[in-house]
Design a protein around this motif. Structure first.
Motif, PDB file in Angstrom:
ATOM      1  N   TRP A  24      59.242   2.014  18.405  1.00  0.00           N
ATOM      2  CA  TRP A  24      58.308   1.623  19.474  1.00  0.00           C
ATOM      3  C   TRP A  24      56.848   1.911  19.074  1.00  0.00           C
ATOM      4  O   TRP A  24      55.970   1.961  19.919  1.00  0.00           O
ATOM      5  N   ALA A  25      56.612   2.095  17.793  1.00  0.00           N
ATOM      6  CA  ALA A  25      55.244   2.430  17.347  1.00  0.00           C
ATOM      7  C   ALA A  25      54.261   1.334  17.752  1.00  0.00           C
ATOM      8  O   ALA A  25      53.121   1.619  18.134  1.00  0.00           O
ATOM      9  N   ARG A  26      54.713   0.073  17.691  1.00  0.00           N
ATOM     10  CA  ARG A  26      53.799  -1.022  18.068  1.00  0.00           C
ATOM     11  C   ARG A  26      53.391  -0.901  19.519  1.00  0.00           C
ATOM     12  O   ARG A  26      52.232  -1.080  19.890  1.00  0.00           O
ATOM     13  N   GLU A  27      54.382  -0.567  20.384  1.00  0.00           N
ATOM     14  CA  GLU A  27      54.100  -0.470  21.828  1.00  0.00           C
ATOM     15  C   GLU A  27      53.128   0.687  22.089  1.00  0.00           C
ATOM     16  O   GLU A  27      52.206   0.561  22.889  1.00  0.00           O
ATOM     17  N   VAL A  28      53.336   1.796  21.392  1.00  0.00           N
ATOM     18  CA  VAL A  28      52.443   2.952  21.602  1.00  0.00           C
ATOM     19  C   VAL A  28      51.069   2.666  20.964  1.00  0.00           C
ATOM     20  O   VAL A  28      50.056   3.205  21.386  1.00  0.00           O
ATOM     21  N   GLY A  29      51.039   1.768  19.993  1.00  0.00           N
ATOM     22  CA  GLY A  29      49.757   1.276  19.452  1.00  0.00           C
ATOM     23  C   GLY A  29      49.041   0.430  20.489  1.00  0.00           C
ATOM     24  O   GLY A  29      47.838   0.570  20.716  1.00  0.00           O
ATOM     25  N   ARG A  30      49.809  -0.447  21.113  1.00  0.00           N
ATOM     26  CA  ARG A  30      49.188  -1.347  22.114  1.00  0.00           C
ATOM     27  C   ARG A  30      48.595  -0.561  23.276  1.00  0.00           C
ATOM     28  O   ARG A  30      47.690  -1.037  23.953  1.00  0.00           O
ATOM     29  N   MET A  31      49.122   0.641  23.530  1.00  0.00           N
ATOM     30  CA  MET A  31      48.563   1.468  24.618  1.00  0.00           C
ATOM     31  C   MET A  31      47.093   1.799  24.362  1.00  0.00           C
ATOM     32  O   MET A  31      46.372   2.163  25.270  1.00  0.00           O
ATOM     33  N   VAL A  32      46.641   1.738  23.074  1.00  0.00           N
ATOM     34  CA  VAL A  32      45.223   1.988  22.796  1.00  0.00           C
ATOM     35  C   VAL A  32      44.559   0.724  22.237  1.00  0.00           C
ATOM     36  O   VAL A  32      43.489   0.793  21.631  1.00  0.00           O
TER      37      VAL A  32
ATOM     38  N   TYR B 208      69.963  -3.944   0.322  1.00  0.00           N
ATOM     39  CA  TYR B 208      68.654  -4.510   0.672  1.00  0.00           C
ATOM     40  C   TYR B 208      68.681  -5.959   0.219  1.00  0.00           C
ATOM     41  O   TYR B 208      68.230  -6.279  -0.882  1.00  0.00           O
ATOM     42  N   GLU B 209      69.229  -6.793   1.056  1.00  0.00           N
ATOM     43  CA  GLU B 209      69.474  -8.171   0.677  1.00  0.00           C
ATOM     44  C   GLU B 209      68.204  -9.024   0.824  1.00  0.00           C
ATOM     45  O   GLU B 209      67.382  -8.778   1.687  1.00  0.00           O
ATOM     46  N   LYS B 210      68.090 -10.036  -0.028  1.00  0.00           N
ATOM     47  CA  LYS B 210      66.943 -10.961   0.051  1.00  0.00           C
ATOM     48  C   LYS B 210      66.984 -11.716   1.370  1.00  0.00           C
ATOM     49  O   LYS B 210      65.958 -12.019   1.969  1.00  0.00           O
ATOM     50  N   ASN B 211      68.193 -11.997   1.794  1.00  0.00           N
ATOM     51  CA  ASN B 211      68.442 -12.807   2.964  1.00  0.00           C
ATOM     52  C   ASN B 211      68.337 -11.920   4.229  1.00  0.00           C
ATOM     53  O   ASN B 211      69.271 -11.802   4.986  1.00  0.00           O
ATOM     54  N   CYS B 212      67.182 -11.281   4.417  1.00  0.00           N
ATOM     55  CA  CYS B 212      67.111 -10.224   5.426  1.00  0.00           C
ATOM     56  C   CYS B 212      66.619 -10.727   6.796  1.00  0.00           C
ATOM     57  O   CYS B 212      66.080 -11.823   6.890  1.00  0.00           O
ATOM     58  N   VAL B 213      66.805  -9.891   7.817  1.00  0.00           N
ATOM     59  CA  VAL B 213      66.543 -10.352   9.184  1.00  0.00           C
ATOM     60  C   VAL B 213      65.712  -9.321   9.964  1.00  0.00           C
ATOM     61  O   VAL B 213      66.139  -8.188  10.155  1.00  0.00           O
ATOM     62  N   PRO B 214      64.532  -9.734  10.433  1.00  0.00           N
ATOM     63  CA  PRO B 214      63.750  -8.826  11.288  1.00  0.00           C
ATOM     64  C   PRO B 214      64.417  -8.651  12.648  1.00  0.00           C
ATOM     65  O   PRO B 214      65.208  -9.499  13.081  1.00  0.00           O
ATOM     66  N   TRP B 215      64.080  -7.563  13.297  1.00  0.00           N
ATOM     67  CA  TRP B 215      64.606  -7.306  14.633  1.00  0.00           C
ATOM     68  C   TRP B 215      63.428  -7.177  15.595  1.00  0.00           C
ATOM     69  O   TRP B 215      62.483  -6.451  15.330  1.00  0.00           O
ATOM     70  N   GLN B 216      63.478  -7.880  16.717  1.00  0.00           N
ATOM     71  CA  GLN B 216      62.439  -7.835  17.746  1.00  0.00           C
ATOM     72  C   GLN B 216      61.050  -8.003  17.130  1.00  0.00           C
ATOM     73  O   GLN B 216      60.234  -7.090  17.129  1.00  0.00           O
ATOM     74  N   PRO B 217      60.777  -9.232  16.647  1.00  0.00           N
ATOM     75  CA  PRO B 217      59.510  -9.434  15.946  1.00  0.00           C
ATOM     76  C   PRO B 217      58.257  -9.201  16.816  1.00  0.00           C
ATOM     77  O   PRO B 217      57.184  -8.974  16.275  1.00  0.00           O
TER      78      PRO B 217
ATOM     79  N   PRO C 105      62.332  -3.610  23.185  1.00  0.00           N
ATOM     80  CA  PRO C 105      62.618  -3.315  24.605  1.00  0.00           C
ATOM     81  C   PRO C 105      62.764  -1.805  24.849  1.00  0.00           C
ATOM     82  O   PRO C 105      63.404  -1.113  24.053  1.00  0.00           O
ATOM     83  N   TRP C 106      62.164  -1.326  25.928  1.00  0.00           N
ATOM     84  CA  TRP C 106      62.236   0.103  26.246  1.00  0.00           C
ATOM     85  C   TRP C 106      63.674   0.535  26.522  1.00  0.00           C
ATOM     86  O   TRP C 106      64.046   1.683  26.311  1.00  0.00           O
ATOM     87  N   GLU C 107      64.473  -0.419  26.999  1.00  0.00           N
ATOM     88  CA  GLU C 107      65.837  -0.032  27.379  1.00  0.00           C
ATOM     89  C   GLU C 107      66.783   0.033  26.181  1.00  0.00           C
ATOM     90  O   GLU C 107      67.942   0.407  26.320  1.00  0.00           O
ATOM     91  N   PHE C 108      66.308  -0.331  24.971  1.00  0.00           N
ATOM     92  CA  PHE C 108      67.186  -0.253  23.800  1.00  0.00           C
ATOM     93  C   PHE C 108      67.608   1.206  23.591  1.00  0.00           C
ATOM     94  O   PHE C 108      66.773   2.095  23.453  1.00  0.00           O
ATOM     95  N   GLY C 109      68.912   1.430  23.594  1.00  0.00           N
ATOM     96  CA  GLY C 109      69.403   2.810  23.539  1.00  0.00           C
ATOM     97  C   GLY C 109      69.986   3.138  22.186  1.00  0.00           C
ATOM     98  O   GLY C 109      69.566   2.591  21.162  1.00  0.00           O
TER      99      GLY C 109
END
Ligand SMILES: Cc1cc2nc3c(=O)[nH]c(=O)nc-3n(C[C@H](O)[C@H](O)[C@H](O)COP(=O)(O)OP(=O)(O)OC[C@H]3O[C@@H](n4cnc5c(N)ncnc54)[C@H](O)[C@@H]3O)c2cc1C
Length: 809
Positions: free
Chosen positions: A206-214, A271-280, A284-288
């Motif tokens: 959630w670093a991006r979200e805490v970044g967006r706070m500032v 570490y595959e070339k065919n890789c997939v980002p998550w939540q670009p 979500p805060w509710e991700f547990g």
């Protein structure tokens, strides 16, 4: 819950807990950590727990070494087991280039104090019989590698921090951050507000979200990553029984697989070339504490190779697949430090992809930075200031996917990576490409590296040896030194300092006396500890206006420093000009003729001297002209607004035609600076060196006003420091130094190379580096280049124009 604290650390993953522990260790007791869920609930809980020291940047490798050494201390303090398995690790090479890369890593480990060993495949097979040696040609053993229990380790940090006085609030989410007028932060949580002097964003996923706070968008992206846990394997059980210890880890570059023992089976990740980002966009805060569905199709290619390379794997069942997210930055290194443009005391400790190799080092460096105002190490490779505005969310997405897929790829010194490019281009980009330029990326700007003549394909053949550009770069250098050459320097950092307080401010920041109007100086900049944090060219345009040029990569880093020290009375205005000013440099004995043909200003040596700065028309364009060049030759830097650069270039080429003017690229420029012994920022000039060690004596005026670092600089002058920067001629064969090679003296490693290459005009292979100052008088050194010892001899004077007659003439 406390309502005020000196520090609030946001995030109870391994990194936040390490920061908390290190703050208490540094003596700050009034520190708290808030965690939205329970400790480890981001990416930490499901990590594979591997650790290693290997890193492309030696300074990060050192901090990784620190992290790994820390676990015994944590267990002792906390009484909590980290579940350590110090099994050592093998890195396997299947091509000559990969083996060369390992040899270089092994050589570098010598001066880092890390324990590595090169092995034949027979020896490697003995250590780990699961591998099929016919697919490989060599290996390196890293004795420090191992694995641990991620939860246990995080709790060991947390317990140690609590013992040191820290408090931890779980089930508490930070929802807002507000800078207070009087300094510090309101940290607003769902359980109330804490007033804090400092906040640390260690929010992991959630670093991006805490970044967006500032109000900032951090270049961080989570990737989905998988590892498999196998059933018990008879081969593993037999090995343990016979040897009485665990199998060493394995990294296999070819199949992009890492592997280690887990109970009586294996853990295997890719570490595959065919890789997939998550939540670009948003996590979500509710991700547990959740995992994703396994996606073995995505890594089928890697597994297929893995089954070939480690045949026993093909016979065993898979017990479980872990597929979870963790964060990457565009270059794969963490983001730490304060953020330029954000209110003071907002700190980053995020983007850490290898929390168990790097978490300790991140915690140590950040806590020292917060407590002492300086990280105490060279943390440039982790400093968030290494990114500019061009590192947008979509850029990050492209670059992170490239970096993830290349985690086990080697990067050659002449290899330019394609993702996110071209980003910024000047008006000359197409013109250059049409003329055969091979372009490279310099802090988000496309720059010409070298020019392929007609009939030659403008592509680099990547290699650790001299490559296909060699003879073309040589021609660029030779023709420039013989007559005149032109290159683009738009990527340099440029600043303007204005206002009646500008001179006093710069004089306080810099070690050199400020120039008179119309003149230029070169000057280092020091931190309080007297270490090098900058190297600039400053011109005084008028009483209250100075222009300054520096390293492009460090411009946010430097702006952050200037803003921290700016007087509050409005007497100085600092502007980072960035691409608002672009430039061309002409150099060589005929460069004056070219400039004179384009202006009615008298640019004779009598009227426009070395280190003069003037504003006059060039090709009808109002330009700032500096009589300096990094080539160390007679030459000029001509700076104009971007919309005029194309006209300027065309005029220079037309005026230079009768002198057979040539284009030269960045590689020729760097070759020319080598034969003048000029240092570069980031390689020879870094915060681990003092200015006298770096040989910058003539740019330090210890008699002028009180500048930052003066006291320490005086002490260094008196003691002479420990090291000396030297330039050496190397009997290199076909393979010049790249940087980070060990320097040997009488059978011992005494120093390291910072940069080097082939100096084409003087026709010698050169290296710059640091050795103990007592050895400067000695003659015989050796430099280990790709596993081979090469004779090296110090050259005490620049090999080209040692008296500077060309430059000044
Ligand atoms: C499958 C997999 C295998 C891995 N294997 C390894 C390995 O072998 N070795 C290795 O070194 N690394 C490995 N990693 C990476 C490792 O997990 C990470 O480097 C590490 O966990 C990062 O820790 P962190 O503290 O930065 O972030 P996180 O673990 O994500 O922690 C951040 C914490 O901040 C909390 N938080 C966020 N926002 C707020 C808020 N607003 N208020 C309060 N709390 C907040 C979150 O709840 C979370 O607990 C692996 C990762 C994965 C996914």
């Amino acid at each position: 819950m406390k309502t005020s604290a000196r520090v609030v650390v946001i995030g109870g993953g391994v990194v936040g807990c390490s920061v908390l522990y290190h703050l208490t260790k540094a003596g700050w007791k009034d520190v708290v950590l808030v965690e939205r869920d329970i400790l480890t609930s981001g990416s930490t809980w499901h990590a594979a727990g591997g650790f290693h020291t290997l890193n492309g940047d030696p300074n990060v490798a050192k901090l990784q070494g620190y992290t790994i050494g820390l676990y015994d201390e944590l267990e002792k303090i906390s009484g909590q087991s980290c579940g350590l398995h110090r099994s050592g690790g093998l890195i396997l090479a299947e091509t000559p280039a990969r083996l060369e890369w390992l040899k270089m890593a092994h050589a570098r480990a010598r001066y880092l104090g890390l324990e590595t060993q090169m092995l034949s495949m027979k020896e490697a097979k003995k250590l780990n019989p699961l591998l099929e040696e016919k697919y490989f040609i060599g290996a390196m053993l890293d004795a420090a590698d191992g694995n641990l229990d991620p939860e246990g380790t995080t709790h060991a940090y947390a317990k140690s921090a609590r013992i040191g006085g820290a408090e931890i609030y779980q089930g508490t989410r930070v929802t807002e951050l507000k800078a207070r007028k009087e300094g510090g932060w309101d940290v607003i949580t769902d359980k109330g507000t804490i007033i804090a002097e400092h906040v640390v964003n260690a929010a992991g996923l959630w670093a991006r979200e805490v970044g967006r706070m500032v109000g900032i968008e951090l270049p961080v992206l989570a990737m989905s990553h998988q590892y498999l846990v196998t059933d018990d394997m008879p081969e593993v059980i037999a090995f343990n029984k016979e040897r009485g210890h665990e199998l060493p880890h394995i990294i296999d570059f070819k199949s992009e697989i890492y592997m280690r023992q887990e109970r009586s089976g294996l853990v295997l990740g890719t570490y595959e070339k065919n890789c997939v980002p998550w939540q670009p966009k948003t996590t979500p805060w509710e991700f547990g504490r959740e995992l994703f569905q396994p996606d073995l199709d995505r890594i089928a290619h890697n597994l297929e190779l893995g089954y070939k390379h480690f045949p026993a794997l093909g016979k065993v069942g898979i017990k479980k697949v872990i597929n979870g997210p963790f964060t990457f930055t565009p270059d794969g290194n963490p983001l730490i430090g304060p953020v330029q443009g954000v209110a003071p005391n907002y700190w980053l400790a995020c983007g850490v992809l290898a929390g168990f190799s790097q978490g300790g080092g991140v915690g140590l460096a950040l806590s020292q930075w917060m407590v002492n105002g300086d990280p105490g190490f060279d943390v440039w490779a982790m400093d968030n200031a290494r990114y500019g505005e061009w590192a947008t969310r979509s850029y990050t997405n492209e670059k992170v996917r490239e970096t993830y897929g290349r985690r086990f790829s080697i990067r050659f010194p002449n290899e330019e990576l394609p993702a996110g490019r071209p980003m910024q281009t000047t008006s000359l980009y197409d013109v250059y490409v049409k003329q055969g330029a091979v372009m490279g990326d310099s802090w988000g700007v496309e720059v010409p590296l070298w020019f392929a003549p007609k009939g030659v394909k403008p592509v680099d053949k990547v290699s650790f040896h001299r490559s296909n550009d060699f003879k073309h770069v040589k021609n660029e250098v030779k023709n420039t030194r013989k007559s005149v050459g032109v290159t683009e320097i738009a990527n340099f950092a440029k600043y303007a300092f204005s206002g009646h307080g500008a001179e006093a401010f710069l004089s306080r920041m810099m070690t050199n006396k400020m120039p008179k109007t119309g003149r230029i100086i070169l000057t280092p900049m020091l931190n309080e500890a007297g270490m090098l944090i900058g190297d600039f060219t400053i011109a005084k345009a008028k009483d209250d206006l100075f222009y300054m040029w520096g390293s492009s990569q460090a411009q946010i880093y430097h702006m952050r420093w200037f803003e921290q020290h700016m007087p509050k009375d409005g007497s100085v205005h600092t502007q980072r000009i960035d691409m608002g000013l672009v430039g061309l440099s002409i150099a060589g004995p005929k460069s004056r003729n070219v400039l004179q043909a384009l202006t009615d200003e008298d640019v004779s040596n009598a009227n426009f001297k070395f280190m003069d700065h003037r504003c006059f028309d060039v090709a009808n364009i109002s330009a700032l002209v500096n009589r300096v060049t990094y080539t160390g030759d007679l030459g000029y830097e001509i700076w104009v607004q971007p919309e005029y650069q194309r006209r300027l270039y065309d005029a220079i080429m037309a005026a230079g035609k009768k002198h057979k003017i040539v284009n030269f690229g960045m590689r020729a420029l760097l070759s020319m600076r080598l034969e003048k012994n000029f240092p570069t920022w980031y390689r020879e000039l870094r915060p681990i060196y003092g200015p006298f060690e770096a040989g910058m004596d003539r740019f330090i005026d210890l008699t002028k006003n009180d500048f930052i670092g003066l006291k320490a600089a005086r002490a260094e002058k008196e003691s002479g420091g420990k090291l000396r920067r030297v330039s050496m001629v190397v009997q290199a064969g076909d393979c010049d130094v790249l940087g980070d090679e060990p320097i040997w003296h009488k059978g011992k490693v005494v120093g390291w190379v910072t940069s080097g290459g082939f100096a084409h005009h003087v026709n010698k292979s050169l290296a710059q580096g640091y050795i103990p100052k007592e050895l400067v008088g000695d003659e015989e050194f050796e430099i280990e280049i790709i596993g081979k010892m090469k004779k090296a001899r110090i050259n005490h004077e620049p090999l080209f124009d040692p008296k500077g007659e060309r430059m000044r003439g």
